[in-house]
Write a protein that holds these residues in place. Structure first.
Motif, PDB file in Angstrom:
ATOM      1  N   UNK A  53      33.287  28.238  19.846  1.00  0.00           N
ATOM      2  CA  UNK A  53      33.684  26.547  19.913  1.00  0.00           C
ATOM      3  C   UNK A  53      32.283  25.831  20.906  1.00  0.00           C
ATOM      4  N   UNK A  54      31.326  25.258  20.471  1.00  0.00           N
ATOM      5  CA  UNK A  54      30.202  24.814  21.151  1.00  0.00           C
ATOM      6  C   UNK A  54      30.646  24.000  22.188  1.00  0.00           C
ATOM      7  N   UNK A  55      31.657  23.247  22.123  1.00  0.00           N
ATOM      8  CA  UNK A  55      32.334  22.294  23.304  1.00  0.00           C
ATOM      9  C   UNK A  55      33.124  23.013  24.189  1.00  0.00           C
ATOM     10  N   UNK A  56      33.718  23.986  23.822  1.00  0.00           N
ATOM     11  CA  UNK A  56      34.882  24.548  24.348  1.00  0.00           C
ATOM     12  C   UNK A  56      34.562  26.135  25.002  1.00  0.00           C
ATOM     13  N   UNK A  57      34.057  27.010  24.263  1.00  0.00           N
ATOM     14  CA  UNK A  57      33.578  28.010  24.946  1.00  0.00           C
ATOM     15  C   UNK A  57      33.746  29.273  23.613  1.00  0.00           C
ATOM     16  N   UNK A  58      33.767  30.591  24.078  1.00  0.00           N
ATOM     17  CA  UNK A  58      33.943  31.646  23.242  1.00  0.00           C
ATOM     18  C   UNK A  58      35.365  32.370  23.453  1.00  0.00           C
TER      19      UNK A  58
END
Length: 250
Positions: free
Chosen positions: A89-94
């Motif tokens: 998730x680009x804005x949240x993380x992996x």
């Protein structure tokens, strides 16, 4: 003339050795190897459920732990994402993905069809030494069960099934199965702790092996069918026991 030609060849060779292009091309395999190693280790942690669904994975922390730049870590994570083992998730993380519930039946059915064939062919072709090797693998599973060593039990299980494809004469079938069953393996990790489950698997392997030893292809096929059919039957109970591991909507 010959001396001149020889001198030119030597100059060309020295030029190639000093070429920046040569150095860059030599660096690529090292990055690829690092990425492959990280991919393999992370994949094992994900499939074995040592990293639980929903757990965050930090590129920076992973790079630090491996003593590498973030590039090979990113390459490995992108490959894991392609397999559905991580969500990015680009804005949240992996994050470690949940097991896609809807994908399990199809993967098991594909595996079952392929392995019924390898069991059938192994019963036709198995040599005495190959049968002895299969007995040794099943014995290793008995020892792992006695020691409650689920990791070694799973490794021996993989070796048993891979060996059948090898004996059948089509080892590539197992490589194909490996691509199909990644989420099935995660799901299977949740079934092994169930009381009596490992002993049950051993008994099923023994029936497959007995059919192969008797060179009875039809019996080997049926034994394999029943062995893998259990995975389909256990999905519902496993999902209800461990709901946090599954993506119910997938």
């Amino acid at each position: 003339m010959r001396a001149g030609v020889t001198s030119k060849k030597a100059d060309a060779a020295r030029s190639l050795r000093k070429s920046p292009t040569k150095i860059r091309r030599g660096a690529r395999p090292r990055r690829t190897t690092a990425s492959s190693r990280i991919y393999s280790e992370l994949r094992n942690e994900l499939v074995s459920l040592r990293r639980r669904p929903g757990e965050a994975i930090s590129e920076a922390e992973s790079a630090l732990s491996y003593g590498l730049s973030r590039t090979p870590v990113r390459e490995a994570i992108l490959k894991l994402a392609d397999e559905g083992l991580v969500d990015i998730f680009p804005q949240s993380g992996i994050f470690v993905s949940r097991i896609p519930l809807a994908a399990l039946p199809e993967a098991i059915i594909i595996r079952k069809a392929l392995e019924e064939t390898t069991a059938h062919m192994a019963a036709e072709r198995a040599t005495p030494s190959q049968i002895m090797s299969l007995h040794a693998i099943v014995q290793r599973q008995r020892e792992a069960d006695a020691a409650s060593d689920r990791e070694d039990f799973h490794l021996a299980d993989e070796t048993f099934h891979a060996s059948l494809a090898e004996i059948a004469g089509y080892p590539g079938i197992w490589r194909l199965i490996l691509q199909v069953k990644v989420h099935v393996d995660r799901y299977r990790q949740l079934t092994l702790p169930v009381a009596g489950r490992m002993a049950q698997v051993i008994a099923e392997h023994e029936r497959i092996l007995a059919a192969i030893e008797a060179h009875d292809p039809a019996a080997a096929r049926i034994a394999m069918e029943k062995h893998l059919e259990r995975l389909l039957r256990d999905i519902s109970a496993t999902r209800h026991t461990n709901p946090e591991f599954f993506d119910q909507q997938a």
